[in-house]
Motif scaffolding. Structure first.
Motif, PDB file in Angstrom:
ATOM      1  N   LYS A 147      10.181   1.564  -4.925  1.00  0.00           N
ATOM      2  CA  LYS A 147      10.817   2.465  -4.086  1.00  0.00           C
ATOM      3  C   LYS A 147      10.949   2.158  -2.650  1.00  0.00           C
ATOM      4  CE  LYS A 147      14.069   5.554  -3.489  1.00  0.00           C
ATOM      5  NZ  LYS A 147      14.154   6.866  -3.544  1.00  0.00           N
ATOM      6  N   ARG A 148       9.597   1.830  -2.368  1.00  0.00           N
ATOM      7  CA  ARG A 148       9.400   1.302  -1.053  1.00  0.00           C
ATOM      8  C   ARG A 148       9.970  -0.065  -0.641  1.00  0.00           C
ATOM      9  NH1 ARG A 148       6.093   4.858   1.938  1.00  0.00           N
ATOM     10  NH2 ARG A 148       4.868   5.809   0.361  1.00  0.00           N
ATOM     11  N   LEU A 149      10.297  -1.252  -1.517  1.00  0.00           N
ATOM     12  CA  LEU A 149       9.720  -2.004  -1.681  1.00  0.00           C
ATOM     13  C   LEU A 149      11.641  -2.569  -0.937  1.00  0.00           C
ATOM     14  CD1 LEU A 149       7.874  -4.073  -3.389  1.00  0.00           C
ATOM     15  CD2 LEU A 149       8.093  -4.490  -1.254  1.00  0.00           C
ATOM     16  N   GLY A 150      12.141  -1.595  -2.081  1.00  0.00           N
ATOM     17  CA  GLY A 150      13.940  -1.300  -1.408  1.00  0.00           C
ATOM     18  C   GLY A 150      14.761  -1.319  -3.246  1.00  0.00           C
ATOM     19  N   PRO A 159       0.191  -0.988   0.064  1.00  0.00           N
ATOM     20  CA  PRO A 159       0.113  -0.433  -0.382  1.00  0.00           C
ATOM     21  C   PRO A 159       0.979   1.344  -0.109  1.00  0.00           C
ATOM     22  CG  PRO A 159       0.068  -0.882   2.360  1.00  0.00           C
ATOM     23  CD  PRO A 159       0.715  -2.219   1.339  1.00  0.00           C
ATOM     24  N   GLY A 160       0.512   2.347  -0.630  1.00  0.00           N
ATOM     25  CA  GLY A 160       0.802   3.770  -0.625  1.00  0.00           C
ATOM     26  C   GLY A 160       0.272   4.523  -0.544  1.00  0.00           C
ATOM     27  N   PRO A 161       0.573   6.351  -0.656  1.00  0.00           N
ATOM     28  CA  PRO A 161      -0.523   7.141  -0.736  1.00  0.00           C
ATOM     29  C   PRO A 161      -0.549   7.604  -2.058  1.00  0.00           C
ATOM     30  CG  PRO A 161       2.105   7.825  -0.803  1.00  0.00           C
ATOM     31  CD  PRO A 161       1.866   6.290  -0.552  1.00  0.00           C
ATOM     32  N   PHE A 162       0.059   6.978  -2.955  1.00  0.00           N
ATOM     33  CA  PHE A 162      -1.159   6.839  -4.283  1.00  0.00           C
ATOM     34  C   PHE A 162      -1.767   6.213  -4.606  1.00  0.00           C
ATOM     35  CE2 PHE A 162       2.619   8.890  -3.990  1.00  0.00           C
ATOM     36  CZ  PHE A 162       2.546  10.840  -4.524  1.00  0.00           C
ATOM     37  N   GLY A 163      -1.800   5.210  -3.743  1.00  0.00           N
ATOM     38  CA  GLY A 163      -3.335   3.995  -4.525  1.00  0.00           C
ATOM     39  C   GLY A 163      -2.346   2.911  -4.187  1.00  0.00           C
ATOM     40  N   ALA A 164      -3.483   1.600  -5.041  1.00  0.00           N
ATOM     41  CA  ALA A 164      -2.942   0.447  -5.002  1.00  0.00           C
ATOM     42  C   ALA A 164      -2.070   0.622  -6.242  1.00  0.00           C
ATOM     43  CB  ALA A 164      -4.060  -0.401  -5.207  1.00  0.00           C
ATOM     44  N   LEU A 197       5.500  11.631   0.324  1.00  0.00           N
ATOM     45  CA  LEU A 197       6.840  12.124  -0.723  1.00  0.00           C
ATOM     46  C   LEU A 197       7.566  11.292   0.059  1.00  0.00           C
ATOM     47  CD1 LEU A 197       7.135  15.560  -2.058  1.00  0.00           C
ATOM     48  CD2 LEU A 197       6.540  13.309  -4.176  1.00  0.00           C
ATOM     49  N   ASP A 198       6.966  10.350   0.998  1.00  0.00           N
ATOM     50  CA  ASP A 198       8.376   9.858   2.556  1.00  0.00           C
ATOM     51  C   ASP A 198       9.500   8.804   1.631  1.00  0.00           C
ATOM     52  OD1 ASP A 198       6.100   8.108   1.851  1.00  0.00           O
ATOM     53  OD2 ASP A 198       6.285   6.958   3.880  1.00  0.00           O
ATOM     54  N   ALA A 199       8.469   7.826   0.394  1.00  0.00           N
ATOM     55  CA  ALA A 199       9.679   7.193  -0.446  1.00  0.00           C
ATOM     56  C   ALA A 199      10.211   8.083  -0.820  1.00  0.00           C
ATOM     57  CB  ALA A 199       8.479   5.916  -0.669  1.00  0.00           C
ATOM     58  N   VAL A 200       9.455   8.444  -2.425  1.00  0.00           N
ATOM     59  CA  VAL A 200      10.521   8.350  -3.506  1.00  0.00           C
ATOM     60  C   VAL A 200      11.313  10.373  -2.811  1.00  0.00           C
ATOM     61  CG1 VAL A 200       8.553   8.146  -5.112  1.00  0.00           C
ATOM     62  CG2 VAL A 200       8.123  10.510  -3.914  1.00  0.00           C
ATOM     63  N   ALA A 260       1.717   5.002  -8.509  1.00  0.00           N
ATOM     64  CA  ALA A 260       1.439   3.736  -7.533  1.00  0.00           C
ATOM     65  C   ALA A 260       2.423   3.030  -7.515  1.00  0.00           C
ATOM     66  CB  ALA A 260      -0.064   3.301  -7.219  1.00  0.00           C
ATOM     67  N   ASN A 261       2.593   2.137  -8.798  1.00  0.00           N
ATOM     68  CA  ASN A 261       3.553   1.119  -8.931  1.00  0.00           C
ATOM     69  C   ASN A 261       4.782   1.543  -8.524  1.00  0.00           C
ATOM     70  OD1 ASN A 261       1.642  -0.533 -10.268  1.00  0.00           O
ATOM     71  ND2 ASN A 261       1.930   0.245 -12.196  1.00  0.00           N
ATOM     72  N   ILE A 262       5.414   3.069  -8.983  1.00  0.00           N
ATOM     73  CA  ILE A 262       6.519   3.259  -8.441  1.00  0.00           C
ATOM     74  C   ILE A 262       7.027   3.530  -6.923  1.00  0.00           C
ATOM     75  CG2 ILE A 262       8.905   4.991  -9.168  1.00  0.00           C
ATOM     76  CD1 ILE A 262       8.551   3.075 -11.380  1.00  0.00           C
ATOM     77  N   ASP A 263       6.054   4.226  -7.058  1.00  0.00           N
ATOM     78  CA  ASP A 263       6.447   4.601  -5.234  1.00  0.00           C
ATOM     79  C   ASP A 263       6.522   3.012  -4.676  1.00  0.00           C
ATOM     80  OD1 ASP A 263       5.632   6.301  -2.741  1.00  0.00           O
ATOM     81  OD2 ASP A 263       4.136   4.326  -2.732  1.00  0.00           O
ATOM     82  N   ALA A 264       5.455   2.101  -4.745  1.00  0.00           N
ATOM     83  CA  ALA A 264       5.484   0.651  -4.152  1.00  0.00           C
ATOM     84  C   ALA A 264       7.436  -0.173  -4.436  1.00  0.00           C
ATOM     85  CB  ALA A 264       4.613  -0.327  -5.408  1.00  0.00           C
TER      86      ALA A 264
END
Length: 295
Positions: free
Chosen positions: A76-79, A29-34, A282-285, A70-74
């Motif tokens: 980035k969140r995974l590392g 999950p992330g702030p830009f949706g699924a 923007l915490d992840a990206v 959401a795809n790029i954010d997810a």
């Protein structure tokens, strides 16, 4: 520096990656949706990998409805550190034939119905996309694709169209003859722009399925013929992915092309005027620069 983790965004015909150890489909999950789908994670030849089907399993997203942010954010969140984008495309060049792979290095963005930035009111940023893909990562993909038995063209300009319809004959001739484009697709943008904003190394492998509508002997784009070529491309695309860990392992150093530092001088909004809700999104990206001592 983060360790290398490969993120693969698979286009039409590529809905999973075989051979992952400890494979698990995960919700991110992330702030830009699924994102388009759950993300398949695991280890491939000793390297962590994440795989995301761009259109979702079962091909449920059109090019315009893909949740690119959401795809790029997810990822980035995974590392993920290195994003490999794989997608089908048409060709404007006789020598770039159906079945060939093109390592894209330039884009012309003609999409009009998509969110193209993570930033906006409350935190304004302008990144450079003069050179929108990572040459280091593109070279590794070219080597891996050649090892898969594919004919590879190192470099090409990708016309990103909105779709979902294919080009008119007039459009196809314009893009080929006046604009000098090499291939055409519907998903290359804004994905490449967003990857740059997220400070991810990004490479795009365009797998040619047809000659678009300009070719006098090719006729109109035929979806049946495209699917037949696409299946062969997809099989070689998966072989290409399996060759990447051997090419990308080793001690990770800063990207020589600055992909991982794209935000160093990009954010213009003064710290005291930045919107807290926007910063949370923007915490992840953008966390590297937003949370740094100088910002």
């Amino acid at each position: 520096m983060t360790d290398t983790m490969i993120g693969v965004i698979g286009g039409s015909g590529i809905y999973d990656i075989e051979g992952l150890e400890g494979a698990e489909w995960r919700d991110v999950p992330g702030p830009f949706g699924a994102p388009s789908d759950r993300i398949l994670t695991g280890m491939l030849d000793g390297m962590p990998m994440a795989f995301l089907p761009r259109h979702g399993r079962g091909h449920v997203h059109s090019p315009s409805s893909v949740p690119y942010r959401a795809n790029i954010d997810a990822l980035k969140r995974l590392g993920v550190s290195d994003v490999i984008s794989i997608g089908a495309c048409g060709s404007f060049r006789e020598e770039m034939a159906p079945g060939d792979f093109v390592i894209v290095d330039q884009y012309i963005d003609r999409t009009v119905a998509r969110e193209k930035s993570f930033f906006g009111p409350g935190c304004v940023a302008h990144v450079s996309v003069a050179n929108p893909t990572c040459p280091r990562l593109g070279a590794a993909c070219a080597t891996a694709a050649e090892a898969s038995g594919s004919r590879v063209h190192r470099g090409g300009t990708y016309l990103a169209m909105e779709g979902p319809q294919f080009s008119t004959l007039a459009e196809s001739r314009l893009y080929r003859e006046a604009w000098g484009c090499d291939v055409i697709g519907m998903t290359g943008m804004p994905e490449a722009k967003l990857a740059r904003e997220a400070e991810l190394c990004y490479a795009s492998i365009a797998m040619i399925t047809d000659y678009d509508s300009w070719h006098p002997d090719h006729g109109e784009v035929d979806v049946t013929a495209i699917i037949a070529t696409l299946m062969g491309n997809a099989a070689r695309g998966k072989v290409m992915v399996r060759a990447l860990p051997a090419l990308l392992r080793g001690a990770r150093t800063p990207c020589p092309h600055g992909c991982d530092r794209a935000l160093d001088h990009a954010i213009l909004t003064a710290p005291e005027h930045r919107d807290a809700a926007m910063l949370a999104r923007l915490d992840a990206v953008a966390g590297r620069v937003l949370n740094g001592p100088a910002h």
